[in-house]
Write an enzyme that holds these catalytic residues in place. Structure first.
Site, PDB file in Angstrom:
ATOM      1  N   SER A  23       2.345  -1.985  13.458  1.00 22.96           N
ATOM      2  CA  SER A  23       2.969  -1.684  12.160  1.00 22.96           C
ATOM      3  C   SER A  23       1.956  -1.896  11.034  1.00 22.96           C
ATOM      4  O   SER A  23       0.843  -2.383  11.262  1.00 22.96           O
ATOM      5  CB  SER A  23       4.177  -2.592  11.933  1.00 22.96           C
ATOM      6  OG  SER A  23       3.739  -3.931  11.742  1.00 22.96           O
ATOM      7  N   MET A  24       2.379  -1.555   9.824  1.00 20.01           N
ATOM      8  CA  MET A  24       1.556  -1.873   8.661  1.00 20.01           C
ATOM      9  C   MET A  24       1.427  -3.389   8.551  1.00 20.01           C
ATOM     10  O   MET A  24       2.335  -4.124   8.934  1.00 20.01           O
ATOM     11  CB  MET A  24       2.173  -1.289   7.394  1.00 20.01           C
ATOM     12  CG  MET A  24       2.054   0.225   7.345  1.00 20.01           C
ATOM     13  SD  MET A  24       2.517   0.917   5.752  1.00 20.01           S
ATOM     14  CE  MET A  24       1.178   0.347   4.704  1.00 20.01           C
ATOM     15  N   GLY A  41      -2.959  -5.762  11.012  1.00 17.39           N
ATOM     16  CA  GLY A  41      -4.384  -6.021  11.200  1.00 17.39           C
ATOM     17  C   GLY A  41      -5.121  -4.955  11.996  1.00 17.39           C
ATOM     18  O   GLY A  41      -6.210  -5.212  12.510  1.00 17.39           O
ATOM     19  N   LYS A  42      -4.567  -3.750  12.082  1.00 18.31           N
ATOM     20  CA  LYS A  42      -5.204  -2.666  12.850  1.00 18.31           C
ATOM     21  C   LYS A  42      -6.586  -2.318  12.301  1.00 18.31           C
ATOM     22  O   LYS A  42      -7.561  -2.269  13.049  1.00 18.31           O
ATOM     23  CB  LYS A  42      -4.334  -1.401  12.833  1.00 18.31           C
ATOM     24  CG  LYS A  42      -2.983  -1.537  13.456  1.00 18.31           C
ATOM     25  CD  LYS A  42      -2.165  -0.280  13.313  1.00 18.31           C
ATOM     26  CE  LYS A  42      -2.024   0.232  11.893  1.00 18.31           C
ATOM     27  NZ  LYS A  42      -1.400  -0.701  10.953  1.00 18.31           N
ATOM     28  N   GLU A  99      -6.566   5.395  10.847  1.00 21.07           N
ATOM     29  CA  GLU A  99      -5.348   6.117  10.425  1.00 21.07           C
ATOM     30  C   GLU A  99      -5.159   7.414  11.221  1.00 21.07           C
ATOM     31  O   GLU A  99      -4.882   8.474  10.686  1.00 21.07           O
ATOM     32  CB  GLU A  99      -5.389   6.399   8.911  1.00 21.07           C
ATOM     33  CG  GLU A  99      -5.536   5.180   8.043  1.00 21.07           C
ATOM     34  CD  GLU A  99      -4.325   4.242   8.044  1.00 21.07           C
ATOM     35  OE1 GLU A  99      -3.304   4.545   8.712  1.00 21.07           O
ATOM     36  OE2 GLU A  99      -4.404   3.194   7.375  1.00 21.07           O
ATOM     37  N   CYS A 104       7.473 -10.534  10.228  1.00 23.12           N
ATOM     38  CA  CYS A 104       8.612 -10.037   9.446  1.00 23.12           C
ATOM     39  C   CYS A 104       8.748 -10.865   8.169  1.00 23.12           C
ATOM     40  O   CYS A 104       8.826 -12.096   8.231  1.00 23.12           O
ATOM     41  CB  CYS A 104       9.887 -10.119  10.275  1.00 23.12           C
ATOM     42  SG  CYS A 104      11.361  -9.551   9.386  1.00 23.12           S
TER      43      CYS A 104
END
Length: 195
Positions: A21-22, A25-26, A93, A149
């Site tokens: 998810s956003m 840390g991708k 991205e 979360c």
């Protein structure tokens, strides 16, 4: 990781996918891996979609402001033209790229190039995003990262959109998105429907 030689002495490429998810840390992980490759003096090319100008027009930049030089491109086929004579290709991205991104990554890997791809695996509705499911299906290595979360503190899987815009692609940061666990995401989506 090392570039594994084949029986004929040729190097072999592979595909690594970093997803989540956003705020998981991708991009931070992509930058970390690419900086290590540069330390090893390997030839690297890094690409990002030209539409992603949130932090910088050309550099790949994480939410924590770490950055690495990249080339913004409008279509994935351009990667094949610009990634000549390299050891490693980084792509950020990936969910924003066109339908050819999977074939581009496979072509690079078959050329003996290590391909490191980062992207959102799900959109703001919790549905598979762009070409990420296809990239995950062909990946040799997958790293799934999680955020926390913001409502309950559990592991977050989904990028919850706080605004009313409905298009799948909406570039944003903390003012637009929050990481949510499935439970909090479902509760907030239900509350939106009641309004």
């Amino acid at each position: 990781m090392f570039i594994e030689p084949s029986l004929s002495g040729e190097r072999r490429g592979w595909i690594e996918v970093i997803c989540g998810s956003m705020f998981s840390g991708k991009t931070e992980e992509l930058i970390r891996r690419l900086k290590r490759v540069k330390i090893a003096n390997l030839k690297v090319e890094i690409f990002k979609p030209a539409i992603d100008v949130r932090y910088d027009e050309s550099n790949v930049v994480s939410h924590d402001a770490n950055a690495i030089q990249s080339t913004p491109i409008d279509n994935s086929q351009t990667i094949l033209l610009l990634a000549q004579d390299v050891d490693v290709v980084g792509i950020d991205e990936a969910q924003f790229f066109d339908d050819e991104i999977m074939n581009v990554c496979q072509t690079l890997a078959l050329r003996g190039i290590r391909v490191i791809v980062a992207g959102l695996d799900m959109d703001y509705k919790g549905h598979p995003f762009g070409q990420m499911p296809n990239l995950l299906s062909i990946a040799d290595y997958i790293t799934k990262l999680h955020a926390i979360c913001v409502k309950c503190g559990h592991i977050a899987n989904v990028s919850y959109r706080k605004t009313e815009e409905s298009g799948q692609v909406l570039l944003g940061e903390k003012n637009t998105y929050e990481p949510r666990c499935w439970k909090c995401f479902a509760e907030d989506e239900a509350a939106k429907q009641r309004i």
